[in-house]
Design a protein around this motif. Structure first.
Motif, mmCIF file in Angstrom:
data_model
loop_
_atom_site.group_PDB
_atom_site.id
_atom_site.type_symbol
_atom_site.label_atom_id
_atom_site.label_comp_id
_atom_site.label_asym_id
_atom_site.label_seq_id
_atom_site.Cartn_x
_atom_site.Cartn_y
_atom_site.Cartn_z
ATOM 1 N N LEU A 169 -0.658 24.929 -19.385
ATOM 2 C CA LEU A 169 -1.266 23.728 -18.834
ATOM 3 C C LEU A 169 -2.706 23.987 -18.404
ATOM 4 C CD1 LEU A 169 -0.901 20.762 -17.852
ATOM 5 C CD2 LEU A 169 -0.302 21.728 -15.625
ATOM 6 N N ILE A 170 -3.629 23.171 -18.900
ATOM 7 C CA ILE A 170 -5.027 23.216 -18.490
ATOM 8 C C ILE A 170 -5.240 22.312 -17.278
ATOM 9 C CG2 ILE A 170 -7.395 22.670 -19.172
ATOM 10 C CD1 ILE A 170 -6.495 23.181 -22.091
ATOM 11 N N GLY A 171 -4.621 21.160 -17.315
ATOM 12 C CA GLY A 171 -4.786 20.231 -16.213
ATOM 13 C C GLY A 171 -4.190 18.878 -16.525
ATOM 14 N N GLU A 172 -4.306 17.987 -15.543
ATOM 15 C CA GLU A 172 -3.752 16.643 -15.651
ATOM 16 C C GLU A 172 -4.843 15.611 -15.398
ATOM 17 O OE1 GLU A 172 -0.356 16.084 -13.125
ATOM 18 O OE2 GLU A 172 0.336 18.144 -13.404
ATOM 19 N N ARG A 173 -4.756 14.512 -16.141
ATOM 20 C CA ARG A 173 -5.593 13.349 -15.890
ATOM 21 C C ARG A 173 -4.638 12.176 -15.681
ATOM 22 N NH1 ARG A 173 -8.152 16.227 -19.982
ATOM 23 N NH2 ARG A 173 -7.534 14.826 -21.682
ATOM 24 N N ILE A 174 -4.635 11.642 -14.460
ATOM 25 C CA ILE A 174 -3.638 10.661 -14.056
ATOM 26 C C ILE A 174 -4.361 9.424 -13.527
ATOM 27 C CG2 ILE A 174 -1.732 10.194 -12.468
ATOM 28 C CD1 ILE A 174 -1.252 13.234 -12.383
ATOM 29 N N TYR A 175 -3.981 8.258 -14.056
ATOM 30 C CA TYR A 175 -4.631 7.016 -13.645
ATOM 31 C C TYR A 175 -3.576 5.953 -13.358
ATOM 32 C CZ TYR A 175 -8.445 9.609 -15.750
ATOM 33 O OH TYR A 175 -9.345 10.610 -16.060
ATOM 34 N N VAL A 176 -3.621 5.410 -12.152
ATOM 35 C CA VAL A 176 -2.652 4.420 -11.701
ATOM 36 C C VAL A 176 -3.238 3.014 -11.846
ATOM 37 C CG1 VAL A 176 -1.349 3.580 -9.701
ATOM 38 C CG2 VAL A 176 -1.581 6.040 -10.099
ATOM 39 N N ASP A 177 -2.408 2.088 -12.322
ATOM 40 C CA ASP A 177 -2.767 0.673 -12.359
ATOM 41 C C ASP A 177 -2.556 0.124 -10.952
ATOM 42 O OD1 ASP A 177 -2.879 -2.065 -12.589
ATOM 43 O OD2 ASP A 177 -1.445 -2.211 -14.243
ATOM 44 N N SER A 178 -3.645 0.018 -10.199
ATOM 45 C CA SER A 178 -3.529 -0.325 -8.778
ATOM 46 C C SER A 178 -3.048 -1.753 -8.544
ATOM 47 C CB SER A 178 -4.874 -0.097 -8.076
ATOM 48 O OG SER A 178 -5.886 -0.897 -8.660
ATOM 49 N N ALA A 179 -3.114 -2.601 -9.567
ATOM 50 C CA ALA A 179 -2.636 -3.977 -9.422
ATOM 51 C C ALA A 179 -1.126 -4.088 -9.631
ATOM 52 C CB ALA A 179 -3.354 -4.898 -10.411
ATOM 53 N N SER A 180 -0.490 -2.978 -9.990
ATOM 54 C CA SER A 180 0.928 -3.031 -10.366
ATOM 55 C C SER A 180 1.880 -2.583 -9.260
ATOM 56 C CB SER A 180 1.165 -2.160 -11.613
ATOM 57 O OG SER A 180 0.951 -0.785 -11.315
ATOM 58 N N TYR A 181 1.365 -2.208 -8.107
ATOM 59 C CA TYR A 181 2.236 -1.682 -7.056
ATOM 60 C C TYR A 181 3.284 -2.702 -6.617
ATOM 61 C CZ TYR A 181 -0.206 2.697 -6.040
ATOM 62 O OH TYR A 181 -0.725 3.963 -6.108
ATOM 63 N N ARG A 182 4.536 -2.216 -6.501
ATOM 64 C CA ARG A 182 5.641 -2.992 -5.960
ATOM 65 C C ARG A 182 6.420 -2.081 -5.022
ATOM 66 N NH1 ARG A 182 2.764 -5.844 -8.247
ATOM 67 N NH2 ARG A 182 3.172 -7.511 -9.754
ATOM 68 N N TYR A 183 6.894 -2.615 -3.918
ATOM 69 C CA TYR A 183 7.552 -1.804 -2.895
ATOM 70 C C TYR A 183 8.948 -2.361 -2.619
ATOM 71 C CZ TYR A 183 2.601 -0.774 -2.198
ATOM 72 O OH TYR A 183 1.286 -0.442 -2.401
ATOM 73 N N GLU A 184 9.935 -1.478 -2.654
ATOM 74 C CA GLU A 184 11.304 -1.858 -2.351
ATOM 75 C C GLU A 184 11.787 -1.051 -1.149
ATOM 76 O OE1 GLU A 184 13.919 -1.458 -5.777
ATOM 77 O OE2 GLU A 184 12.200 -1.605 -7.132
ATOM 78 N N LYS A 185 12.140 -1.746 -0.069
ATOM 79 C CA LYS A 185 12.703 -1.051 1.074
ATOM 80 C C LYS A 185 14.126 -0.634 0.738
ATOM 81 C CE LYS A 185 13.360 -1.456 6.082
ATOM 82 N NZ LYS A 185 13.215 -2.340 7.275
ATOM 83 N N LEU A 186 14.424 0.646 0.938
ATOM 84 C CA LEU A 186 15.710 1.194 0.523
ATOM 85 C C LEU A 186 16.705 1.213 1.682
ATOM 86 C CD1 LEU A 186 14.422 4.230 -1.552
ATOM 87 C CD2 LEU A 186 15.425 2.125 -2.472
ATOM 88 N N ALA A 187 17.935 0.838 1.366
ATOM 89 C CA ALA A 187 19.016 1.055 2.319
ATOM 90 C C ALA A 187 19.234 2.556 2.439
ATOM 91 C CB ALA A 187 20.289 0.370 1.841
ATOM 92 N N PRO A 188 19.665 3.036 3.602
ATOM 93 C CA PRO A 188 19.842 4.483 3.784
ATOM 94 C C PRO A 188 20.670 5.146 2.692
ATOM 95 C CG PRO A 188 20.038 3.365 5.886
ATOM 96 C CD PRO A 188 19.937 2.281 4.849
ATOM 97 N N GLU A 189 21.709 4.458 2.220
ATOM 98 C CA GLU A 189 22.572 5.055 1.204
ATOM 99 C C GLU A 189 21.913 5.118 -0.178
ATOM 100 O OE1 GLU A 189 23.841 0.658 1.614
ATOM 101 O OE2 GLU A 189 23.211 2.324 2.916
ATOM 102 N N ASP A 190 20.796 4.426 -0.354
ATOM 103 C CA ASP A 190 20.102 4.424 -1.650
ATOM 104 C C ASP A 190 18.914 5.388 -1.683
ATOM 105 O OD1 ASP A 190 21.809 2.497 -2.698
ATOM 106 O OD2 ASP A 190 20.587 0.846 -1.911
ATOM 107 N N VAL A 191 18.630 6.049 -0.583
ATOM 108 C CA VAL A 191 17.496 6.980 -0.531
ATOM 109 C C VAL A 191 17.866 8.280 -1.242
ATOM 110 C CG1 VAL A 191 15.984 8.316 0.972
ATOM 111 C CG2 VAL A 191 16.663 5.988 1.633
ATOM 112 N N VAL A 192 17.052 8.673 -2.216
ATOM 113 C CA VAL A 192 17.201 9.985 -2.850
ATOM 114 C C VAL A 192 16.303 10.943 -2.081
ATOM 115 C CG1 VAL A 192 16.999 11.330 -4.966
ATOM 116 C CG2 VAL A 192 17.650 8.909 -5.089
ATOM 117 N N THR A 193 16.905 11.810 -1.284
ATOM 118 C CA THR A 193 16.139 12.743 -0.465
ATOM 119 C C THR A 193 15.671 13.921 -1.304
ATOM 120 O OG1 THR A 193 18.066 14.057 0.145
ATOM 121 C CG2 THR A 193 17.570 12.126 1.510
#
Length: 211
Positions: A169-193
């Motif tokens: 690996l030489i490196g990474e180039r990572i670009y996020v589509d900032s208009a695409s963010y969506r947030y889901e509040k998780l129930a405790p039993e659905d959290v992957v720790t």
């Protein structure tokens, strides 16, 4: 996020065939399947490196990523998100990036669906990404988050992993589509720790060798 049934395509970002719940094994298993149908030796070597890297990162073994078998001595990363680009040059800067991700308990992530290709230059993916984060992680996002809860942060992301001719690996180039963010509040039993992710990924990591 229902599939676009009117369009015949293999584009994952159009069909958006996304599992209803986040499965931390979904992404690496998809890479394993891609590797199984890849024939060119260099491409197979690159994918093996990529797979081991991602499993180490999501499992929280951040200190095993920047080893000579996987990564060049002076890696170069560019991470673009919400109007800024973070440039990380050299081992110390990149290692700190992984360490901070682990220490903030935000290393559980993966593609829910993705387009992927491997060529001599490396691996390219475009994905609908999921990131399990504590509510306090979202303090600089425009969201009223409960700091005591966990969220599934979803967004579109483009990633380019560059490799040498001997599949390091030489490196990474990572670009996020900032208009695409969506947030889901998780129930405790659905959290992957992070601890759960490490357990679930252990069988995949054990077989993700470079040989």
């Amino acid at each position: 996020m229902s599939p676009n049934v009117s369009t015949s395509t293999h584009d994952a970002m159009t069909t958006m065939d996304v599992p209803t719940t986040f499965d931390v094994t979904h992404w690496p298993i998809s890479v394993e399947k891609y590797l199984a149908r890849t024939e060119k030796p260099l491409h197979r070597a690159i994918l093996k490196n990529y797979l081991r890297h991602l499993l180490l990162e999501v499992s929280g073994y951040w200190d095993q990523i920047l080893v000579p078998e996987l990564t060049v001595d002076v890696p170069e990363y560019r991470v673009g998100d919400r109007g800024t680009v973070q440039v990380l040059s050299g081992r110390a800067a990149v290692e700190n990036f992984y360490r901070e991700t682990y220490e903030s308990q935000s290393n559980v992530m993966g593609a829910r669906t993705m387009n992927m290709c491997v060529e001599d230059f490396g691996v390219t993916t475009e994905a609908y990404w999921a990131h399990v984060v504590p509510g306090e992680f979202l303090h600089d996002h425009d969201v009223d988050a409960d700091p005591d809860a966990h969220y599934l942060m979803n967004y579109n992301i483009f990633q380019m992993f560059a490799y040498t001719d001997d599949a390091k690996l030489i490196g990474e180039r990572i670009y996020v589509d900032s208009a695409s963010y969506r947030y889901e509040k998780l129930a405790p039993e659905d959290v992957v720790t992070p601890e759960q992710a490490r357990r679930e990924l252990a069988p995949l990591l054990s077989r993700a060798t470079l040989s």
